[in-house]
Design an enzyme around this catalytic site. Structure first.
Site, PDB file in Angstrom:
ATOM      1  N   ARG A  73      16.136  23.948   4.004  1.00  0.00           N
ATOM      2  CA  ARG A  73      15.736  24.702   2.806  1.00  0.00           C
ATOM      3  C   ARG A  73      14.567  24.047   2.083  1.00  0.00           C
ATOM      4  NH1 ARG A  73      21.622  26.687   0.463  1.00  0.00           N
ATOM      5  NH2 ARG A  73      22.064  28.052   2.197  1.00  0.00           N
ATOM      6  N   ASP A  96      24.500  32.679 -15.090  1.00  0.00           N
ATOM      7  CA  ASP A  96      24.117  31.879 -13.924  1.00  0.00           C
ATOM      8  C   ASP A  96      23.001  30.944 -14.363  1.00  0.00           C
ATOM      9  OD1 ASP A  96      24.671  32.376 -10.660  1.00  0.00           O
ATOM     10  OD2 ASP A  96      22.878  31.223 -11.132  1.00  0.00           O
TER      11      ASP A  96
HETATM   12  C1  SAM Z   1      27.784  31.041  -3.992  1.00  0.00           C
HETATM   13  S1  SAM Z   1      27.249  31.779  -5.488  1.00  0.00           S
HETATM   14  C2  SAM Z   1      28.795  32.462  -6.048  1.00  0.00           C
HETATM   15  C3  SAM Z   1      28.648  33.826  -6.679  1.00  0.00           C
HETATM   16  C4  SAM Z   1      29.967  34.483  -7.108  1.00  0.00           C
HETATM   17  N1  SAM Z   1      30.633  33.716  -8.127  1.00  0.00           N
HETATM   18  C5  SAM Z   1      30.867  34.714  -5.933  1.00  0.00           C
HETATM   19  O1  SAM Z   1      31.818  33.960  -5.738  1.00  0.00           O
HETATM   20  O2  SAM Z   1      30.619  35.647  -5.171  1.00  0.00           O
HETATM   21  C6  SAM Z   1      27.057  30.351  -6.552  1.00  0.00           C
HETATM   22  C7  SAM Z   1      26.256  30.632  -7.815  1.00  0.00           C
HETATM   23  O3  SAM Z   1      26.421  29.525  -8.708  1.00  0.00           O
HETATM   24  C8  SAM Z   1      25.212  29.297  -9.370  1.00  0.00           C
HETATM   25  N2  SAM Z   1      25.191  27.926  -9.884  1.00  0.00           N
HETATM   26  C9  SAM Z   1      25.012  26.777  -9.192  1.00  0.00           C
HETATM   27  N3  SAM Z   1      25.000  25.718 -10.031  1.00  0.00           N
HETATM   28  C10 SAM Z   1      25.200  26.215 -11.278  1.00  0.00           C
HETATM   29  C11 SAM Z   1      25.281  25.610 -12.578  1.00  0.00           C
HETATM   30  N4  SAM Z   1      25.165  24.304 -12.749  1.00  0.00           N
HETATM   31  N5  SAM Z   1      25.482  26.432 -13.633  1.00  0.00           N
HETATM   32  C12 SAM Z   1      25.591  27.764 -13.474  1.00  0.00           C
HETATM   33  N6  SAM Z   1      25.521  28.392 -12.277  1.00  0.00           N
HETATM   34  C13 SAM Z   1      25.326  27.624 -11.190  1.00  0.00           C
HETATM   35  C14 SAM Z   1      24.161  29.558  -8.295  1.00  0.00           C
HETATM   36  O4  SAM Z   1      22.894  29.832  -8.886  1.00  0.00           O
HETATM   37  C15 SAM Z   1      24.761  30.746  -7.552  1.00  0.00           C
HETATM   38  O5  SAM Z   1      24.293  31.969  -8.060  1.00  0.00           O
END
Ligand code: SAM
Length: 256
Positions: A20, A127
């Site tokens: 990535r 997010d």
């Molecule tokens: C794998 S996705 C999960 C989406 C959804 N919750 C689901 O389970 O389908 C993880 C998300 O967490 C967000 N994320 C990662 N670190 C974060 C942080 N420190 N604070 C808020 N969001 C975060 C990422 O940007 C991403 O959109």
């Protein structure tokens, strides 16, 4: 470098991260990691944001982990509607990615609460990543992305819009209006006021180190009353991380 995101990069993720970051270098027209490092050192924060964005996984889907939505319907939404849908109902999708999670919650609300348009219901969706939030704001999805939305819900809540040769599905404004989208880093303090009847924080904490997880769940606990719900991802657990929640189903917790 990623302290402010709480992200823990396990050795097993080395290949994935390497791929990535390499793609990011290529996008910037850089030919070495040294050049990229130099760029990060004089960065005003924007490149760190881009780096964090390329490293984290945004994978999500409508109705992901369907048993969570069944539990939400049977244990919170239907009882609340049956009791007259009085007062406030607040649900938070923490780490909402491109919106499929909060909009799935909204569809569950519209199905279980007949009077949903006249009630005080809000779904907060946050997010850290502005690019996924832009996608969530657009609320427009490909046929493949909506394929798992039950046909009746798709007909009721989406309109088809032309997209070149093909078609896309745009969420109708009435349903989208249930959801408030905001940028928020789960590693920091939480600006919202509780109480929150349910929190969905799924497939986010897996990237955090133990301490970051403990702090985050402690902050969640302060926003919830005894009995309020917390849904976590399929490979996440609060065991040994938080005593504030009791396990009540598969990856489903209740505030003690
Ligand atoms: C794998 S996705 C999960 C989406 C959804 N919750 C689901 O389970 O389908 C993880 C998300 O967490 C967000 N994320 C990662 N670190 C974060 C942080 N420190 N604070 C808020 N969001 C975060 C990422 O940007 C991403 O959109």
């Amino acid at each position: 470098m990623l302290e402010d995101t709480g992200i823990r990069l396990a050795d097993s993720k080395r290949e994935l991260v390497y791929g990535r970051v390499t793609r990011r270098l290529r996008a910037l027209g850089l030919d070495s990691f040294r050049a990229y490092r130099a760029l990060l050192e004089r960065d005003d924060g924007r490149e760190r944001e881009a780096l964090r964005s390329v490293i984290t996984t945004k994978l999500t889907a409508f109705g992901r982990e369907a048993h969570h939505f069944d539990h939400l319907r049977d244990q919170l939404l239907r009882p609340w509607a049956a009791a007259g849908a009085r007062g406030r109902l607040r649900i938070w999708s923490a780490g909402c990615a491109s919106g499929e999670e909060p909009y799935s919650i909204a569809m569950a609300v519209a199905k279980a609460v007949p009077q949903w348009q006249r009630c005080d219901i809000r779904i907060l969706a946050t997010d850290i990543d502005e690019s996924v939030l832009d996608h969530a704001r657009a609320a427009t999805y490909t046929p493949a992305q909506v394929a798992r939305v039950p046909f009746a819900d798709r007909e009721r809540h989406f309109v088809r819009v032309a997209d070149g040769e093909g078609v896309r599905y745009r969420l109708r404004p009435a349903l989208a209006a249930l959801v408030t989208l905001r940028q928020l880093n789960l590693i920091g303090e939480l600006p919202m006021r509780g109480p929150l009847d349910a929190i969905f924080c799924r497939n986010v904490a897996i990237y955090f180190d133990r301490q970051a997880q403990q702090r985050m769940y402690a902050r969640f606990a302060r926003l919830q009353r005894a009995g309020d719900l917390l849904f976590v991802g399929h490979s996440e657990s609060l065991h040994g991380i938080s005593d504030d929640y009791a396990l009540v189903g598969r990856t489903i917790y209740r505030r003690r």
